[in-house]
Design a protein around this motif. Structure first.
Motif, mmCIF file in Angstrom:
data_model
loop_
_atom_site.group_PDB
_atom_site.id
_atom_site.type_symbol
_atom_site.label_atom_id
_atom_site.label_comp_id
_atom_site.label_asym_id
_atom_site.label_seq_id
_atom_site.Cartn_x
_atom_site.Cartn_y
_atom_site.Cartn_z
ATOM 1 N N ASP A 130 -37.586 53.504 -62.605
ATOM 2 C CA ASP A 130 -36.916 53.533 -61.297
ATOM 3 C C ASP A 130 -36.462 54.938 -60.914
ATOM 4 N N SER A 157 -38.132 49.172 -66.266
ATOM 5 C CA SER A 157 -36.815 49.669 -65.887
ATOM 6 C C SER A 157 -35.796 48.639 -66.350
ATOM 7 N N THR A 160 -33.562 47.808 -63.053
ATOM 8 C CA THR A 160 -34.089 46.919 -62.008
ATOM 9 C C THR A 160 -34.824 45.713 -62.598
ATOM 10 N N ASN A 161 -34.990 45.687 -63.909
ATOM 11 C CA ASN A 161 -35.696 44.609 -64.634
ATOM 12 C C ASN A 161 -37.212 44.621 -64.419
ATOM 13 N N LYS A 162 -37.706 45.663 -63.792
ATOM 14 C CA LYS A 162 -39.144 45.733 -63.570
ATOM 15 C C LYS A 162 -39.905 45.834 -64.895
#
Ligand code: GDP
Ligand code: MG
Length: 305
Positions: A130, A157, A160-162
């Motif tokens: 992020d 990330s 952001t939990n990506k």
């Protein structure tokens, strides 16, 4: 014969230098505050567990302290702890911060993993995507991808939990077919004490800033349930010198009050219930170089086993 899916379970060693986001990642995966997170490096000293129980798998994370060079004994022990955790695991998750440049510590860890002596598969988790624009992502990560050529790569990330779902799927692929090691509901009880000690240490580091650098050890003396929705914790903070004790207590006790309040709030957030925390300070001269004291605090000397 049966349409029941195979169940996998095993140990995931999380490795990476301080501040790359290991604790944040584990917290994000667990969906709750389980490992101590701090903007200052080296909050986590002990190997601690975060256990993620799913329908098809149980992932047991061991949060190994970052490998680093230090003069005194404690530093050396962290290294052997970390190595043992690596060898005992089913998969190693090597976390790096792609926003920062590669450092000697990254290279050192990568070298250990690359040697293949550990015979454990490696996942390279490239964290903090992020913070990097998509245009710069490729150039930023090129060197990282060369670090451990045989590793599975995951861009994530923890904020952001990506990429976290993909990461979990990749981890599960490496785990052996096993029943769950821990009953699901026991998971938090089992580690709550340990996490509380970590959160108290973290609170002390945040409140005291650099005044008592890393000379604090926490012992949980008592951890008892109070009714259905509360807990009583009695803990002792050990410092190395009388002067440090004075600093930790502060004028009229206001430092220790601040530390206690900060830690209590964190522990309440982590455990989801009210906590009564009773903190005290004791001097234990030179505890960092004393084998007996180190083992008391759970810094086990694995070589002696
Ligand atoms: P550890 O020492 O490896 O356990 O690192 P921490 O989990 O304590 O994180 C160090 C710092 O990096 C904290 O300030 C985190 O909020 C931050 N951090 C961790 N993961 C990410 C991420 O994916 N993105 C961003 N922007 N910050 C992160
Ligand atoms: Mg940490």
């Amino acid at each position: 014969m049966s349409d029941q899916k195979e169940y996998r379970s095993g140990f995931v060693a999380v490795i990476g230098k301080p501040n790359v986001g290991k604790s944040t990642l584990i917290n994000a995966l667990m969906g709750q505050k389980i490992a101590a997170v701090s903007p200052r490096p080296q909050t986590t000293r002990k190997q601690q567990l975060g256990i993620l129980s799913m329908d098809n798998a149980q992932l047991i994370f061991t949060d190994t302290p970052g490998l680093h060079f230090e003069k005194h004994k404690l530093g050396k022990r962290m290294n052997s702890e970390a190595l043992l955790a690596l060898m005992d695991s089913d998969v190693i998750m090597f976390v790096v911060d792609i926003f920062e440049s590669i450092s000697d510590e990254d290279v050192m860890i990568a070298d250990i993993l690359k040697e293949g002596k550990l015979k454990v598969p490696v996942i390279l988790a490239l964290n903090k995507i992020d913070k990097v624009s998509s245009e710069r992502l490729e150039s930023k990560t090129k060197r990282y991808l060369e670090l451990v050529p045989n590793a599975e790569k995951c861009f994530i990330s923890s904020v952001t939990n990506k990429g976290l779902d993909e990461l979990v799927s990749k981890i599960i692929e490496f785990l052996p077919e096993n029943p769950a090691f821990f009953p699901e509901e026991q998971v938090t009880d089992y580690i709550e004490r340990e996490i509380s000690a970590d959160l108290i240490r973290e609170a002390a580091l945040i409140i005291l800033r650099d005044e008592v650098p890393h000379s604090i050890a926490i012992r949980i003396d008592e951890f008892t349930e109070r009714g259905t929705d509360g807990a009583y914790i009695q803990a002792t903070m050990f410092v190395e010198r009388d002067s440090q004790k004075g600093i930790v207590i502060g004028k009229g006790g206001d430092m220790i009050k601040k530390i206690s309040t900060h830690a209590r709030v964190q522990i309440e957030n982590m455990s989801g219930r009210k906590v009564f925390l009773n903190l005290r300070v004791k001097v234990k001269k030179n505890w960092r170089n004393d084998d007996h004291t180190l083992s008391l605090f759970g810094f086990k000397d694995k070589k002696k086993r």
